[in-house]
Design a protein around this motif. Structure first.
Motif, PDB file in Angstrom:
ATOM      1  N   ARG A 140       0.674  -1.230  -0.041  1.00  0.00           N
ATOM      2  CA  ARG A 140      -0.003   0.061   0.081  1.00  0.00           C
ATOM      3  C   ARG A 140       0.829   1.401  -0.148  1.00  0.00           C
ATOM      4  O   ARG A 140       0.574   2.124  -0.668  1.00  0.00           O
ATOM      5  CB  ARG A 140      -0.845   0.126   1.248  1.00  0.00           C
ATOM      6  CG  ARG A 140      -1.747   1.250   1.339  1.00  0.00           C
ATOM      7  CD  ARG A 140      -2.515   1.346   2.486  1.00  0.00           C
ATOM      8  NE  ARG A 140      -1.524   1.684   3.669  1.00  0.00           N
ATOM      9  CZ  ARG A 140      -1.031   2.962   3.874  1.00  0.00           C
ATOM     10  NH1 ARG A 140      -1.456   4.007   3.003  1.00  0.00           N
ATOM     11  NH2 ARG A 140      -0.309   3.024   4.814  1.00  0.00           N
ATOM     12  N   SER A 184      -3.706   4.409  -7.054  1.00  0.00           N
ATOM     13  CA  SER A 184      -3.994   2.922  -6.711  1.00  0.00           C
ATOM     14  C   SER A 184      -2.934   2.229  -6.745  1.00  0.00           C
ATOM     15  O   SER A 184      -2.123   2.560  -7.141  1.00  0.00           O
ATOM     16  CB  SER A 184      -5.299   2.825  -7.715  1.00  0.00           C
ATOM     17  OG  SER A 184      -4.506   2.883  -9.008  1.00  0.00           O
ATOM     18  N   THR A 197       2.705   0.641  -9.321  1.00  0.00           N
ATOM     19  CA  THR A 197       2.430   2.089  -9.371  1.00  0.00           C
ATOM     20  C   THR A 197       3.797   2.828  -9.185  1.00  0.00           C
ATOM     21  O   THR A 197       4.650   2.419  -8.086  1.00  0.00           O
ATOM     22  CB  THR A 197       1.492   2.402  -8.198  1.00  0.00           C
ATOM     23  OG1 THR A 197       0.422   1.583  -8.524  1.00  0.00           O
ATOM     24  CG2 THR A 197       1.019   3.903  -8.583  1.00  0.00           C
ATOM     25  N   ALA A 219      -8.385  -1.372 -13.485  1.00  0.00           N
ATOM     26  CA  ALA A 219      -7.994  -0.670 -12.335  1.00  0.00           C
ATOM     27  C   ALA A 219      -8.204   0.725 -12.862  1.00  0.00           C
ATOM     28  O   ALA A 219      -8.570   1.520 -11.811  1.00  0.00           O
ATOM     29  CB  ALA A 219      -6.349  -0.778 -11.898  1.00  0.00           C
TER      30      ALA A 219
END
Length: 503
Positions: A119, A270, A277, A394
């Motif tokens: 995350r 995201s 990412t 996504a």
């Protein structure tokens, strides 16, 4: 005095390339200098960081020899990502640099690769980010970390040699896995886990910002104009995205190189296992990137190990790949029932399985070299369709245009296969060195040659040709894709069992 030229540098895994760019994206001069990769043990990948500077210096010095240097406004560096070097207090390497392709930290990934780390960093747990290798150093070479003055990415190392300052772009540092992607700042929790603090890292700046000016002695050494602006760049994947102009929703770049890297643009953060990412070249935006380790690497493997095609002996002014491609083009879609799972270098997105391996499925006595070669081209196309579909889901919006670059983009057969399999328009870039061009765009923006990154992308990028999906082949490929996407799940457990037996 007109300041309308910029220098883009790409310090990649094998070489440093410098290109002098005009304001409209034409390569005025270029030079390249190679360096060595060391593999002291299986799965390890290291380099002498001093070679990064030696090769960059040589490339820049040669590239500017044939242009009017008084017109050069700025220099910007893109580079191999995740690779890093541990330096002492004087800025000298304490040990060989550890590269992105180094997989020694698999145990650290299994132990520390949590959902929370994913995350924060946007990177699914895998051995590529530097954070896991720093944990490996803490376990196996604690004396190195005890002596560390700085831990820097490739751009941070080169920028210091140019300016004397320890600065880098957050889009150059974030692939190392130390940056909180929601804030574009270092994560103190991740730094504490490896025993580092901010004083031992480069200061983070926005992509495209001016980091300083090149030192007078460096300008003299490299033949650069005094006071040359040094601009914050991005990693090579994000730079390729900018260089192709794929910085708006609905477009994806696809780099057909040794590995297959593709990225889509997003203005919001995201994270997911379908992609990794990264910070985009446009400050505050993101690149959602997919990665397949086996691209042209797989093709070269087949040519070198099995093809037996010696074009020199045949008196042909062609490469073995061109001969095989010509033969493969005569075959129908699906290579007469042969499917290739292209995990010669393991599986990254979306499975993140370093035990995964390549498969040829459906071999019969009818199959020959041309079938295998076409199956390899098609297998990579099938894989990319799966990866792009995942990123598209996504993003919540369709990807309609795929812009290809890299060595594979020169293959008309492969580009058409990709268009047919992905059912999307495939466009080939005008400029083969689009990765290096991306750094040129950032330099041009910072120097005021263009008013914004978007304006630079519009003015300096372009395309050469396009391939549309063929309605006659699309249905066949669609049926084959339904089979292809089940090949890995059906063999996942077998890969792990095989690894346990052979390790």
């Amino acid at each position: 005095m007109t300041l309308d030229y910029v220098i883009g540098v790409d310090c990649s895994t094998t070489a440093a390339k410098a290109v002098v760019w005009s304001s409209d994206g034409r390569a005025l001069s270029e030079a390249r200098s190679t360096f060595e990769t060391l593999q002291p043990r299986p799965g390890w990948g290291e380099q002498n960081a001093e070679d990064w500077w030696s090769a960059t210096s040589a490339a820049v010095r040669r590239a500017v020899q044939t242009v009017d240097t008084s017109r050069i406004a700025a220099i910007c560096i893109t580079h191999q990502r995740e690779s890093f070097v541990c330096l002492d207090a004087a800025g000298k390497p304490l040990r060989p640099a550890m590269l992105w392709l180094d997989t020694r930290a698999t145990a650290e990934v299994e132990k520390h690769g949590t959902e929370e780390v994913h995350r924060i960093t946007g990177k699914p747990p895998n051995p590529t980010p530097a954070w896991y290798k720093l944990l490996w150093l803490a376990e196996h070479e604690p004396e190195t970390l005890d002596r560390v003055g700085k831990v820097v990415d490739v751009a941070g190392f080169l920028v210091h040699r140019l300016t004397g300052e320890w600065t880098t772009s957050w889009a150059s540092a974030d692939p190392m896995g130390l940056v909180d992607m929601a804030t574009f700042d270092y994560s103190d929790d991740l730094l504490r886990a490896v025993g580092l603090d901010r004083s031992r890292l480069s200061e983070l700046r926005a992509p495209g910002s001016v980091l300083g000016t090149a030192r007078d002695d460096v300008c003299t050494q490299l033949g650069l104009p005094p006071g040359l602006l040094v601009v914050a760049g991005v990693g090579d994947g994000q730079s390729a995205q900018l260089g192709t102009g794929a910085v708006t929703p609905g477009r994806a770049y696809l780099n057909l190189g040794s590995g297959i890297v593709s990225g889509t643009f997003s203005e919001t953060y995201s994270y997911g296992r379908e992609y990794r990412t990264l910070a985009a070249a446009v400050p505050g935006a993101y690149t959602l990137e997919t990665f397949l380790g086996g691209g042209t690497f797989n093709l070269n493997w087949f040519v070198e190990k099995f093809s037996g095609v010696d074009t020199r002996a045949l008196g042909l002014d062609l490469t073995p790949e061109q001969v095989l491609e010509t033969a493969a083009a005569q075959l129908p879609p699906g290579s007469e029932g042969l499917l290739a799972l292209p995990y010669w270098a393991g599986a990254l997105t979306p499975y993140w399985d370093h035990h995964a391996r390549g498969i040829l499925l459906g071999l019969t006595g009818v199959h020959g070299k041309s079938h295998v070669y076409r199956a390899l081209l098609e297998g990579i196309a099938f894989e990319q369709r799966m990866l792009t579909d995942g990123a598209e889901h996504a993003l919540g919006e369709p990807v309609t245009d795929v812009i290809v670059l890299g060595g594979g983009s020169r293959s008309a057969v492969w580009c058409q296969i990709i268009a047919d399999v992905m059912q999307r328009r495939v466009t080939v870039v005008r400029e083969p060195e689009s990765t290096c061009l991306g750094s040129g765009m950032l330099a041009a923006t910072a120097a005021g040659v263009h008013e914004s990154v978007s304006a630079a992308a519009e003015a300096m990028s372009g395309t050469a040709c396009a391939y549309e999906p063929d309605d006659g082949r699309v249905p066949t490929y669609d049926r084959l894709y339904q089979v292809y996407r089940d090949v890995y799940p059906a063999n996942r457990e077998l890969f792990a069992r095989l690894a346990a037996v052979t390790s």
